[in-house]
Design a protein around this motif. Structure first.
Motif, short mmCIF file in Angstrom:
data_model
loop_
_atom_site.label_atom_id
_atom_site.label_comp_id
_atom_site.label_asym_id
_atom_site.label_seq_id
_atom_site.Cartn_x
_atom_site.Cartn_y
_atom_site.Cartn_z
N LEU A 1 40.23 -25.95 45.87
CA LEU A 1 39.52 -26.71 46.86
C LEU A 1 39.12 -28.15 46.45
O LEU A 1 38.89 -28.78 47.53
CB LEU A 1 38.08 -25.84 46.86
CG LEU A 1 37.93 -24.58 47.43
CD1 LEU A 1 36.58 -23.73 47.32
CD2 LEU A 1 38.34 -24.43 48.82
N THR A 2 38.84 -28.53 45.34
CA THR A 2 38.62 -29.95 45.21
C THR A 2 39.81 -30.73 45.55
O THR A 2 39.49 -31.96 46.21
CB THR A 2 38.43 -30.27 43.65
OG1 THR A 2 39.36 -29.90 42.92
CG2 THR A 2 37.20 -29.41 43.19
N VAL A 3 41.08 -30.46 45.42
CA VAL A 3 42.09 -31.26 45.74
C VAL A 3 41.94 -31.29 47.36
O VAL A 3 42.23 -32.23 48.05
CB VAL A 3 43.34 -30.54 45.40
CG1 VAL A 3 44.53 -31.03 46.32
CG2 VAL A 3 43.67 -30.84 44.10
N MET A 4 41.85 -30.37 48.18
CA MET A 4 41.48 -30.25 49.53
C MET A 4 40.47 -31.07 50.00
O MET A 4 40.46 -31.66 51.06
CB MET A 4 41.38 -28.70 49.82
CG MET A 4 41.37 -28.51 51.48
SD MET A 4 41.49 -26.95 51.83
CE MET A 4 43.43 -26.59 51.93
N GLU A 5 39.29 -30.86 49.41
CA GLU A 5 38.04 -31.69 49.73
C GLU A 5 38.64 -33.29 49.59
O GLU A 5 38.35 -34.08 50.47
CB GLU A 5 37.10 -31.53 48.89
CG GLU A 5 36.55 -30.03 49.15
CD GLU A 5 35.32 -29.63 48.18
OE1 GLU A 5 34.83 -28.55 48.43
OE2 GLU A 5 35.34 -30.25 47.24
#
Length: 369
Positions: free
Chosen positions: A265-269
């Motif tokens: 999720l953090t990569v996507m954010e």
């Protein structure tokens, strides 16, 4: 929408974890589409993410929603906790970060009527591990593209320099903290106007001290004395989504030499915020990240993720390649900006939480028919 089944959502909703974040976004989207939901916490959530009063009140109220006899059970949590509690149709949504999943997970997955995994990577690893192929459906996660977006006011970070690499992750071996810190300190000296910001969590002030000591030990092991350009942002309190969005907007590049992801999720954010991303060329995020919209760290081999289970392997990101990539992105800002723009386009066009929840809702309608 009158054909929609009643959902008994079993998992977590308020914790500062990927599972809880995904759950509250998906459930909130479903409710907006008229889905009736009861929330059954899988355990007491002690550490909670600060939410707006309206959202928190709505989600808290779901615990008291009466559960009708006819309903669908939606487990959204690690598969080790899957169980059949009644005769309802059971969906289990889960993920795993290794080349396979534990045998206990496979057995519990096969107890469910369906298994939802966010990535193609997990579809393959679950089947290899004995989960029945016909039960598995890929249901990608999303991101809040209105929250994580370029142009928001940046966070004020003491000690920050003109160029900032950022990593938002749990402080553990899987996230590659050791590889990240040593690669950065070997490539950039304290005299350069560059810093590395590591945002993580801790259970106590003592644990924060242990985390800082670990970074100092890595520096000492490679003969580096001055680590003023490595900034640890660790806290016992959970950050709000607004604070995280401001943090991403404070950085120039996102870097995560992970050993394995169930989604990331953090990569996507970071991509949604318009940051160029550097991460390992293996596991779930390859569903949405590649050489055209990011920088991929080569894999030099694999290692046992657990001494208790030799079947479970993690990737070993190539540290020398990581060093080359962080220097390259730093010295090629125009190219990095173009990749970042492509990355943001990928996310906003295909991976918002609205896209994610709508895809799942389509399947729920099929089941109800």
């Amino acid at each position: 929408m009158e054909n929609l089944p009643f959902i008994n959502n079993i998992g977590t909703m308020f914790e500062p974890t990927g599972y809880a974040k995904a759950n509250r976004h998906i459930i909130s989207e479903w409710i907006q589409h008229g889905v009736r939901v009861r929330y059954t916490p899988i355990h007491h959530e002690v550490v909670r993410v600060p939410l707006g009063n309206e959202q928190e009140s709505l989600l808290n109220s779901l615990v008291y929603t009466p559960l009708p006899e006819r309903h669908l059970s939606f487990f959204h949590y690690p598969a080790a906790y899957f169980t059949r509690r009644d005769s309802s149709y059971c969906i289990g949504m889960t993920m795993f970060e290794c080349s396979r999943i534990p045998i206990t997970w496979s057995k519990r997955c096969n107890m469910m009527d369906e298994i939802w995994v966010p990535s193609e990577f997990n579809r393959v690893t679950f089947i290899k591990s004995g989960v029945l192929p016909h039960k598995i459906r890929v249901m990608p996660y999303g991101v809040d593209t209105s929250m994580f977006t370029p142009g928001k006011a940046p966070l004020s970070i003491p000690g920050q320099r003109s160029y900032s690499f950022l990593s938002v992750c749990s402080f553990d071996g899987r996230k590659g903290i050791d590889t990240l810190v040593s690669a950065f300190l070997e490539e950039f000296t304290a005299s350069e106007d560059v810093c590395l910001i590591i945002k993580t969590r801790a259970s106590s002030e003592d644990e924060i001290a242990v985390q800082q000591k670990y970074i100092e030990q890595i520096a000492s092991s490679i003969g580096v004395q001055d680590i003023a350009h490595v900034i640890l942002l660790s806290s016992v309190q959970s950050w709000t989504e607004e604070e995280l969005a401001a943090l991403y907007n404070s950085a120039n590049c996102y870097v995560l030499p992970t050993r394995g992801e169930g989604w990331s999720l953090t990569v996507m954010e970071a991509m949604a915020t318009g940051l160029p991303v550097i991460t390992t060329n293996w596991s779930a995020h390859l569903d949405f990240l590649n050489e055209t919209n990011g920088y991929m760290i080569s894999v030099q081999g694999f290692v046992h993720a657990s001494s208790n289970n030799p079947r479970l392997l993690w990737a070993i990101p190539n540290k020398n390649h990581l060093k080359q990539l962080i220097r390259y992105v730093y010295t090629h800002p125009n190219e990095a900006a173009m990749k970042a723009q492509a990355g943001r386009q990928t996310i906003t066009q295909r991976y918002s939480w609205k896209h994610s929840a709508a895809n799942m809702l389509h399947r729920l309608l099929e089941i109800s028919r």
